[in-house]
Design a protein around this motif. Sequence first.
Motif, short mmCIF file in Angstrom:
data_model
loop_
_atom_site.label_atom_id
_atom_site.label_comp_id
_atom_site.label_asym_id
_atom_site.label_seq_id
_atom_site.Cartn_x
_atom_site.Cartn_y
_atom_site.Cartn_z
N LEU A 1 27.13 32.92 49.13
CA LEU A 1 27.18 31.56 47.99
C LEU A 1 25.88 32.48 47.00
N ALA A 2 24.79 32.97 47.55
CA ALA A 2 23.63 32.61 47.22
C ALA A 2 23.26 33.50 45.87
N THR A 3 24.55 33.97 45.74
CA THR A 3 24.69 35.08 44.30
C THR A 3 26.02 35.52 43.73
N SER A 4 26.84 34.06 43.83
CA SER A 4 28.21 34.07 42.86
C SER A 4 28.20 32.21 42.69
N THR A 5 29.00 31.28 42.24
CA THR A 5 29.62 30.87 42.09
C THR A 5 30.14 29.95 43.10
N TYR A 6 30.54 28.55 43.11
CA TYR A 6 31.42 27.53 44.71
C TYR A 6 32.62 29.06 44.59
N GLN A 7 33.43 28.70 43.53
CA GLN A 7 34.67 29.44 43.10
C GLN A 7 34.58 30.36 43.81
N GLN A 8 33.65 31.25 43.21
CA GLN A 8 33.77 33.05 43.71
C GLN A 8 33.76 32.97 45.73
N PHE A 9 32.78 32.30 45.97
CA PHE A 9 32.20 32.15 46.71
C PHE A 9 33.79 31.63 48.27
N LEU A 10 34.23 30.76 47.35
CA LEU A 10 35.94 30.45 48.50
C LEU A 10 36.91 31.31 48.25
N LEU A 11 36.66 32.14 47.07
CA LEU A 11 37.75 33.38 47.22
C LEU A 11 37.77 34.14 48.22
N GLY A 12 36.26 34.27 47.90
CA GLY A 12 35.79 35.49 48.70
C GLY A 12 36.13 35.16 50.93
N LEU A 13 36.53 34.35 50.68
CA LEU A 13 36.57 33.42 51.84
C LEU A 13 37.40 34.87 52.89
N ARG A 14 37.46 35.07 54.02
CA ARG A 14 38.72 35.69 54.92
C ARG A 14 38.77 34.84 55.73
N PRO A 15 39.68 34.21 56.37
CA PRO A 15 39.49 33.49 57.44
C PRO A 15 39.67 34.00 58.94
N ILE A 16 39.04 33.49 59.83
CA ILE A 16 39.34 34.18 61.14
C ILE A 16 40.78 33.55 61.79
#
Length: 183
Positions: A148-163
């Motif tokens: 998140l520190a180097t991206s937009t919030y939307q990019q961060f959300l799209l990059g999440l992988r659920p456990i």
Amino acid sequence: MPEAVTKPLLQRMLNRALHSAARSLPGSVSLRPALHRFRGVAVGRKVFIGDEVYLENEFPECIEIGDFSEIGLRTVILAHLRGPGRVVIGRNVWIGPCCLIASANGRTLTIGDGAVIAGACVITADVAERAFIKASVAAPAGVAQVPLATSTYQQFLLGLRPIRNREAPQPPNPRDESANGKA
């Protein structure tokens, strides 16, 4: 990158001075609400604001607190993440100590009238009227593949992988007597 704040520097400095005073001076139902009103927060009648409560520094006008609501000590209410959003707290809402309430850019987070939020809760979505919310035990929820520190919030959300459930540690079951040494 974060959205640049375009307010005049003098206004921002005055806002921060008032905010510091509101966080540390006495007067949970008098002086503190008044200082936050001067900053631009919409504070209703007979609102209680505890010690060290942090109400949005850059966009105080994006916070609204309804009549007779109470906000516990050291609660943090943010109305921006990569730009201003809005937080609307209804009437007769009780927010316990050390809560985090955050809205993101372009979103309005609403806490309904009469809601009760227990201490240490993290609120990032709407809360229904008269709902009782309690904090759960912290547990990993996903893997951030895009920081998140180097991206937009939307990019961060799209990059999440659920456990998956079997990967996540399970909280102890209070009904399991063997967990309490009573087996």
